[in-house]
Design a protein around this motif. Sequence first.
Motif, PDB file in Angstrom:
ATOM      1  N   GLU A  36       1.048  -1.279  -0.095  1.00  0.00           N
ATOM      2  CA  GLU A  36      -0.201   0.013  -0.039  1.00  0.00           C
ATOM      3  C   GLU A  36       0.765   1.200  -0.072  1.00  0.00           C
ATOM      4  O   GLU A  36       0.366   2.349  -0.207  1.00  0.00           O
ATOM      5  CB  GLU A  36      -1.139   0.153   1.239  1.00  0.00           C
ATOM      6  CG  GLU A  36      -1.915  -1.187   1.188  1.00  0.00           C
ATOM      7  CD  GLU A  36      -2.436  -1.213   2.529  1.00  0.00           C
ATOM      8  OE1 GLU A  36      -2.344  -0.718   3.363  1.00  0.00           O
ATOM      9  OE2 GLU A  36      -3.161  -2.387   2.795  1.00  0.00           O
ATOM     10  N   GLY A  37       2.187   1.178   0.314  1.00  0.00           N
ATOM     11  CA  GLY A  37       2.797   2.405   0.362  1.00  0.00           C
ATOM     12  C   GLY A  37       2.927   3.158   1.610  1.00  0.00           C
ATOM     13  O   GLY A  37       3.025   4.219   1.626  1.00  0.00           O
ATOM     14  N   ASP A  38       2.563   2.336   2.667  1.00  0.00           N
ATOM     15  CA  ASP A  38       2.110   3.048   3.759  1.00  0.00           C
ATOM     16  C   ASP A  38       3.548   2.880   4.600  1.00  0.00           C
ATOM     17  O   ASP A  38       3.829   2.072   5.280  1.00  0.00           O
ATOM     18  CB  ASP A  38       0.928   2.116   4.748  1.00  0.00           C
ATOM     19  CG  ASP A  38       0.937   2.538   6.143  1.00  0.00           C
ATOM     20  OD1 ASP A  38       1.444   3.511   6.607  1.00  0.00           O
ATOM     21  OD2 ASP A  38       0.121   1.760   6.729  1.00  0.00           O
ATOM     22  N   LEU A  39       4.149   4.095   4.856  1.00  0.00           N
ATOM     23  CA  LEU A  39       5.346   4.194   5.508  1.00  0.00           C
ATOM     24  C   LEU A  39       5.573   3.786   6.815  1.00  0.00           C
ATOM     25  O   LEU A  39       6.197   3.001   7.486  1.00  0.00           O
ATOM     26  CB  LEU A  39       6.267   5.316   5.232  1.00  0.00           C
ATOM     27  CG  LEU A  39       7.572   5.399   5.786  1.00  0.00           C
ATOM     28  CD1 LEU A  39       8.615   4.445   5.214  1.00  0.00           C
ATOM     29  CD2 LEU A  39       8.133   6.953   5.429  1.00  0.00           C
ATOM     30  N   GLU A  40       4.564   4.171   7.588  1.00  0.00           N
ATOM     31  CA  GLU A  40       4.445   4.062   9.072  1.00  0.00           C
ATOM     32  C   GLU A  40       3.978   2.768   9.200  1.00  0.00           C
ATOM     33  O   GLU A  40       4.489   2.160  10.376  1.00  0.00           O
ATOM     34  CB  GLU A  40       3.432   4.930   9.479  1.00  0.00           C
ATOM     35  CG  GLU A  40       3.740   6.544   9.512  1.00  0.00           C
ATOM     36  CD  GLU A  40       5.334   6.735  10.152  1.00  0.00           C
ATOM     37  OE1 GLU A  40       5.498   6.183  11.155  1.00  0.00           O
ATOM     38  OE2 GLU A  40       5.781   7.286   9.538  1.00  0.00           O
ATOM     39  N   GLY A  41       2.984   1.989   8.423  1.00  0.00           N
ATOM     40  CA  GLY A  41       2.958   0.735   8.726  1.00  0.00           C
ATOM     41  C   GLY A  41       4.093  -0.437   8.455  1.00  0.00           C
ATOM     42  O   GLY A  41       4.424  -1.243   9.168  1.00  0.00           O
ATOM     43  N   VAL A  42       4.901   0.000   7.451  1.00  0.00           N
ATOM     44  CA  VAL A  42       6.125  -0.611   7.150  1.00  0.00           C
ATOM     45  C   VAL A  42       7.293  -0.744   8.360  1.00  0.00           C
ATOM     46  O   VAL A  42       7.718  -1.579   8.656  1.00  0.00           O
ATOM     47  CB  VAL A  42       6.969   0.033   5.858  1.00  0.00           C
ATOM     48  CG1 VAL A  42       8.303  -0.663   5.871  1.00  0.00           C
ATOM     49  CG2 VAL A  42       6.044  -0.379   4.624  1.00  0.00           C
ATOM     50  N   LEU A  43       7.267   0.507   8.842  1.00  0.00           N
ATOM     51  CA  LEU A  43       8.220   0.878  10.024  1.00  0.00           C
ATOM     52  C   LEU A  43       7.683   0.264  11.335  1.00  0.00           C
ATOM     53  O   LEU A  43       8.356  -0.140  12.205  1.00  0.00           O
ATOM     54  CB  LEU A  43       8.286   2.456  10.484  1.00  0.00           C
ATOM     55  CG  LEU A  43       8.807   3.125   9.223  1.00  0.00           C
ATOM     56  CD1 LEU A  43       9.037   4.760   9.478  1.00  0.00           C
ATOM     57  CD2 LEU A  43      10.170   2.633   8.758  1.00  0.00           C
ATOM     58  N   ALA A  44       6.156   0.304  11.452  1.00  0.00           N
ATOM     59  CA  ALA A  44       5.730  -0.698  12.728  1.00  0.00           C
ATOM     60  C   ALA A  44       6.312  -1.937  12.976  1.00  0.00           C
ATOM     61  O   ALA A  44       6.648  -2.630  11.840  1.00  0.00           O
ATOM     62  CB  ALA A  44       4.294  -0.745  12.694  1.00  0.00           C
ATOM     63  N   ASP A  45       6.423  -2.373  14.331  1.00  0.00           N
ATOM     64  CA  ASP A  45       6.979  -3.635  14.748  1.00  0.00           C
ATOM     65  C   ASP A  45       8.385  -3.912  14.344  1.00  0.00           C
ATOM     66  O   ASP A  45       8.723  -5.067  14.088  1.00  0.00           O
ATOM     67  CB  ASP A  45       6.080  -4.595  14.035  1.00  0.00           C
ATOM     68  CG  ASP A  45       4.679  -4.478  14.430  1.00  0.00           C
ATOM     69  OD1 ASP A  45       4.549  -4.478  15.752  1.00  0.00           O
ATOM     70  OD2 ASP A  45       3.640  -4.575  13.592  1.00  0.00           O
ATOM     71  N   HIS A  46       9.211  -2.789  14.071  1.00  0.00           N
ATOM     72  CA  HIS A  46      10.682  -3.014  13.753  1.00  0.00           C
ATOM     73  C   HIS A  46      11.324  -2.246  15.168  1.00  0.00           C
ATOM     74  O   HIS A  46      11.102  -1.334  15.739  1.00  0.00           O
ATOM     75  CB  HIS A  46      11.077  -2.179  12.578  1.00  0.00           C
ATOM     76  CG  HIS A  46      10.489  -3.129  11.259  1.00  0.00           C
ATOM     77  ND1 HIS A  46       9.231  -3.210  11.178  1.00  0.00           N
ATOM     78  CD2 HIS A  46      11.425  -3.847  10.388  1.00  0.00           C
ATOM     79  CE1 HIS A  46       9.484  -3.962  10.046  1.00  0.00           C
ATOM     80  NE2 HIS A  46      10.593  -4.265   9.657  1.00  0.00           N
ATOM     81  N   THR A  47      12.483  -2.714  15.413  1.00  0.00           N
ATOM     82  CA  THR A  47      13.401  -2.312  16.539  1.00  0.00           C
ATOM     83  C   THR A  47      14.024  -1.046  16.196  1.00  0.00           C
ATOM     84  O   THR A  47      14.497  -0.809  14.938  1.00  0.00           O
ATOM     85  CB  THR A  47      14.349  -3.321  17.246  1.00  0.00           C
ATOM     86  OG1 THR A  47      15.163  -3.524  16.135  1.00  0.00           O
ATOM     87  CG2 THR A  47      13.681  -4.860  17.591  1.00  0.00           C
ATOM     88  N   PRO A  48      14.383  -0.234  17.306  1.00  0.00           N
ATOM     89  CA  PRO A  48      15.166   0.917  16.872  1.00  0.00           C
ATOM     90  C   PRO A  48      16.256   0.666  16.136  1.00  0.00           C
ATOM     91  O   PRO A  48      16.954   1.481  15.437  1.00  0.00           O
ATOM     92  CB  PRO A  48      15.200   1.781  18.212  1.00  0.00           C
ATOM     93  CG  PRO A  48      14.113   1.205  19.008  1.00  0.00           C
ATOM     94  CD  PRO A  48      14.056  -0.262  18.554  1.00  0.00           C
ATOM     95  N   ASP A  49      17.093  -0.463  16.496  1.00  0.00           N
ATOM     96  CA  ASP A  49      18.387  -0.634  15.901  1.00  0.00           C
ATOM     97  C   ASP A  49      18.435  -1.911  14.816  1.00  0.00           C
ATOM     98  O   ASP A  49      19.485  -2.684  14.628  1.00  0.00           O
ATOM     99  CB  ASP A  49      19.215  -1.453  17.359  1.00  0.00           C
ATOM    100  CG  ASP A  49      18.570  -2.770  17.760  1.00  0.00           C
ATOM    101  OD1 ASP A  49      17.509  -2.832  17.828  1.00  0.00           O
ATOM    102  OD2 ASP A  49      19.493  -3.292  18.282  1.00  0.00           O
ATOM    103  N   ILE A  50      17.208  -1.822  14.199  1.00  0.00           N
ATOM    104  CA  ILE A  50      17.132  -2.898  12.877  1.00  0.00           C
ATOM    105  C   ILE A  50      18.397  -2.805  12.154  1.00  0.00           C
ATOM    106  O   ILE A  50      18.706  -1.699  11.709  1.00  0.00           O
ATOM    107  CB  ILE A  50      15.934  -2.407  12.212  1.00  0.00           C
ATOM    108  CG1 ILE A  50      15.604  -3.138  10.962  1.00  0.00           C
ATOM    109  CG2 ILE A  50      15.906  -0.718  11.775  1.00  0.00           C
ATOM    110  CD1 ILE A  50      14.963  -4.664  11.100  1.00  0.00           C
ATOM    111  N   VAL A  51      18.524  -3.974  11.503  1.00  0.00           N
ATOM    112  CA  VAL A  51      19.604  -4.198  10.565  1.00  0.00           C
ATOM    113  C   VAL A  51      19.003  -4.617   9.543  1.00  0.00           C
ATOM    114  O   VAL A  51      18.179  -5.824   9.486  1.00  0.00           O
ATOM    115  CB  VAL A  51      20.810  -4.963  10.899  1.00  0.00           C
ATOM    116  CG1 VAL A  51      21.699  -5.163   9.943  1.00  0.00           C
ATOM    117  CG2 VAL A  51      21.648  -4.558  12.312  1.00  0.00           C
TER     118      VAL A  51
END
Length: 133
Positions: free
Chosen positions: A21-36
């Motif tokens: 859907e191109g939903d950036l906030e949805g893509v970022l949800a459920d990721h850690t601040p230190d994502i690799v």
Amino acid sequence: MNQDEQQIRALVERWAAAVHEGDLEGVLADHTPDIVMYDVPPPYEGVRGIDAYRETWPPFFAWQAQGASFTVESLDVVAGADVAYAHALLRCGTPEEFAKKPDMRLRLTVGLRKEGGRWSVAHEHHSFPDDTP
């Protein structure tokens, strides 16, 4: 399938739907601040941290807006008490790309941590097989 595996499956499916859907906030949800994340395009050393992860998505969304698909076709999950991994095959490409390579699939692997009773993606890897002759 246990409750943790169900939660992770739902997390990955929500993420894929947000990507589609191109939903950036949805893509970022459920990721850690230190994502690799190791992605198909450079940088070759990957990206580290949620801010760098965020910056990778607008170019992908622009490409996807040209008619590309992004759909989970298979998803397997293994969950322990506080760490888990999942791997999936996704249909990711344009109609023209699939006309040339109908079996082309994006490979996805994620590593997750459970903190405070909540699963989050700490590692994400996307790849395509190298099928150059």
